[in-house]
Write an enzyme that holds these catalytic residues in place. Structure first.
Site, PDB file in Angstrom:
ATOM      1  N   ASP A  90      40.067 -18.468  78.536  1.00 45.95           N
ATOM      2  CA  ASP A  90      39.016 -19.314  79.134  1.00 45.95           C
ATOM      3  C   ASP A  90      37.884 -19.615  78.159  1.00 45.95           C
ATOM      4  O   ASP A  90      37.519 -20.764  77.936  1.00 45.95           O
ATOM      5  CB  ASP A  90      38.387 -18.627  80.355  1.00 45.95           C
ATOM      6  N   ARG A 114      26.572  -7.451  83.359  1.00 45.24           N
ATOM      7  CA  ARG A 114      26.085  -8.825  83.206  1.00 45.24           C
ATOM      8  C   ARG A 114      24.617  -8.916  82.765  1.00 45.24           C
ATOM      9  O   ARG A 114      24.295  -9.699  81.880  1.00 45.24           O
ATOM     10  CB  ARG A 114      26.312  -9.641  84.491  1.00 45.24           C
ATOM     11  N   ASP A 138      29.888 -13.416  89.259  1.00 43.78           N
ATOM     12  CA  ASP A 138      29.373 -13.339  87.893  1.00 43.78           C
ATOM     13  C   ASP A 138      28.583 -14.572  87.475  1.00 43.78           C
ATOM     14  O   ASP A 138      27.594 -14.473  86.751  1.00 43.78           O
ATOM     15  CB  ASP A 138      30.518 -13.060  86.907  1.00 43.78           C
ATOM     16  N   SER A 165      43.357 -10.047  86.933  1.00 47.98           N
ATOM     17  CA  SER A 165      42.125 -10.335  86.227  1.00 47.98           C
ATOM     18  C   SER A 165      41.366  -9.018  86.108  1.00 47.98           C
ATOM     19  O   SER A 165      41.065  -8.370  87.114  1.00 47.98           O
ATOM     20  CB  SER A 165      41.318 -11.361  87.018  1.00 47.98           C
TER      21      SER A 165
HETATM   22  N1  ARG Z   1      34.133  -8.115  92.421  1.00 49.37           N
HETATM   23  C1  ARG Z   1      33.507  -7.406  91.381  1.00 49.37           C
HETATM   24  C2  ARG Z   1      32.095  -7.877  91.180  1.00 49.37           C
HETATM   25  O1  ARG Z   1      31.782  -8.956  91.584  1.00 49.37           O
HETATM   26  C3  ARG Z   1      34.311  -7.408  90.112  1.00 49.37           C
HETATM   27  C4  ARG Z   1      34.485  -8.715  89.423  1.00 49.37           C
HETATM   28  C5  ARG Z   1      35.275  -8.459  88.216  1.00 49.37           C
HETATM   29  N2  ARG Z   1      35.780  -9.596  87.562  1.00 49.37           N
HETATM   30  C6  ARG Z   1      37.063  -9.700  87.189  1.00 49.37           C
HETATM   31  N3  ARG Z   1      37.382 -10.689  86.455  1.00 49.37           N
HETATM   32  N4  ARG Z   1      37.983  -8.839  87.551  1.00 49.37           N
HETATM   33  O2  ARG Z   1      31.283  -7.197  90.637  1.00 49.37           O
END
Ligand code: ARG
Length: 408
Positions: A15, A96, A125, A177
């Site tokens: 990506d 983040r 995110d 993912s």
């Molecule tokens: N759902 C979790 C969060 O929003 C994890 C997101 C993780 N991202 C991923 N690409 N697996 O904090």
């Protein structure tokens, strides 16, 4: 005139690799790639750095921020016993803000007016990036290619990459993912999207399967804390970072730290999430056990509410918000005397606190004991109960007057 610049949060994956070229082509900007080391497993960051340059980034930067991540970010999460919806230790939500901080720093350094990220329009995110950036510099603009481009499937993305000489992954793409850092691992997508299906065992890398290959002997570990953060393991001085790494290993080996949950994303969707968080859950368990001993009752109870709000704010991308900062102030005050040791027992997927001690312990043996040493004034209990129960007693009398046995 020089082109505008965009600092892109770069992971080395498909990506964000495609994003480098896409931003150049569609926004006519120069791209500066920034990869942040927050303790992801198995990532050759030098390879990631040169990859960005080969795709066309005018500059590619890798920053190892692991120490800062532990000291300034994870320590706050541990003091807050942070668990979103009482379960999830905020793995991705924690990394983040520090990534955002460094993106903004680099943008300022390079006089870039834009920051780019590779998040989709469906997750948390994107919110964490964009709200975080706005809190640190509201004048910076966002570029979110994955949300904009028409490359709907991975095949279309691969095709774009091949047409633009962008290296594509040679191994078969994982159906999952995955996002990870030293506070744990988050796994989504593929068969996991069916909440009825048990997750396949090959998704786990940090934790052993407690039904099978974990040790047959329990293991005891002693963690020492000073003002709410770990400072030693089994009596040996260790940095917080070292303690996290050791606990990921020890707890993981005993199969402790798996979470399978349905989670409420900020954008309104429920998603099925799997987490591997052996170190994080162990340390939160130990930290809570010590707080039970050291925090005065009202503070402990009030802190539970603050913890929930803190976790929600951080999950929702409000790390740099004034409310989160104010709650940090409360939490920090509570940690002044959270100093002492906790002994944990690991066995077949469990982690149980079996001992705790502190120079600031509020546990008073003479008050607690039923033995001879008992100094508690049993007679005083009567007056206490009379007054404590007085309002309900008055209410009950009144109810009986109006209707039979309380029925109105
Ligand atoms: N759902 C979790 C969060 O929003 C994890 C997101 C993780 N991202 C991923 N690409 N697996 O904090």
């Amino acid at each position: 005139m020089a082109r505008e610049k965009c600092v892109l949060a770069y992971s080395g994956g498909l990506d964000t690799s495609v994003a480098i070229r896409w931003i150049q082509e569609n926004y006519d900007m120069d791209v500066i790639a920034l990869a942040i080391d927050v303790g992801q497993e198995r990532q050759d960051l030098e390879f990631v750095r040169t990859k960005a340059l080969s795709i066309g980034a005018i500059e590619s930067i890798v920053k190892d921020v692991r120490e800062e991540y532990v000291e300034e970010y994870i320590s706050k999460a541990l003091k807050a016993n942070a668990l979103y919806e009482n379960k999830y230790p905020l793995v991705s939500a924690m990394s983040r803000p520090i990534i955002v901080k460094h993106l903004v720093e680099e943008a300022h350094k390079h006089q870039a007016k834009y920051i780019g990220h590779g998040c989709t329009g469906k997750g948390n995110d994107q919110v964490r990036f964009e709200v975080g950036i706005a809190c640190l510099d509201p004048d910076l603009q966002i570029v979110a290619p994955v949300r904009e481009w028409e490359l709907k499937t991975r095949e279309q993305e691969m095709l774009y990459a091949m047409e633009h000489d962008i290296p594509v992954p040679t191994t078969k793409a994982s159906p999952y993912s995955i996002d990870d850092n030293l506070w744990g691992r988050a796994i989504e997508c593929g068969v996991l999207e069916d909440p009825w299906l048990e997750p396949p065992s090959d998704i786990y890398t940090l934790t052993a399967d407690s039904r099978g290959n974990t040790c047959d002997e329990p293991q005891y570990v002693e963690i020492s804390f000073e003002q709410g953060v770990p400072v030693a393991l089994d009596g040996e001085h260790a940095s917080f970072h070292e303690v996290i790494k050791s606990m990921n290993e020890i707890a993981g080996k005993h199969g402790f730290g798996r979470i399978d949950m349905i989670e409420n994303r900020l954008i309104g969707v429920k998603s099925r999430e799997i987490y591997e968080v052996p170190g994080a859950l162990t340390l939160i368990t130990a930290h809570k056990a010590l707080e039970d001993l050291c925090l005065e009752r009202d503070v402990l109870h009030y802190k539970l509410q603050i913890e929930q709000k803190w976790s929600e704010l951080v999950y929702n991308g409000m790390w740099f918000s004034p409310l989160k900062e104010a709650l940090d102030g409360f939490i920090e005050t509570t940690q002044q005397l959270v100093t002492g040791d906790v002994r944990l027992r690991f066995y077949k997927g469990s982690c149980v606190p079996v001992g705790r001690r502190s120079p600031y312990s509020l546990y008073d043996y003479n008050l607690a004991t039923y033995d001879e040493a008992d100094s508690f004034d049993h007679k005083a209990a009567k007056g206490f109960i009379d007054l404590h129960g007085l309002p309900t007693k008055v209410w009950a009398r009144q109810r009986r007057k109006v209707g039979k046995d309380g029925e109105v």
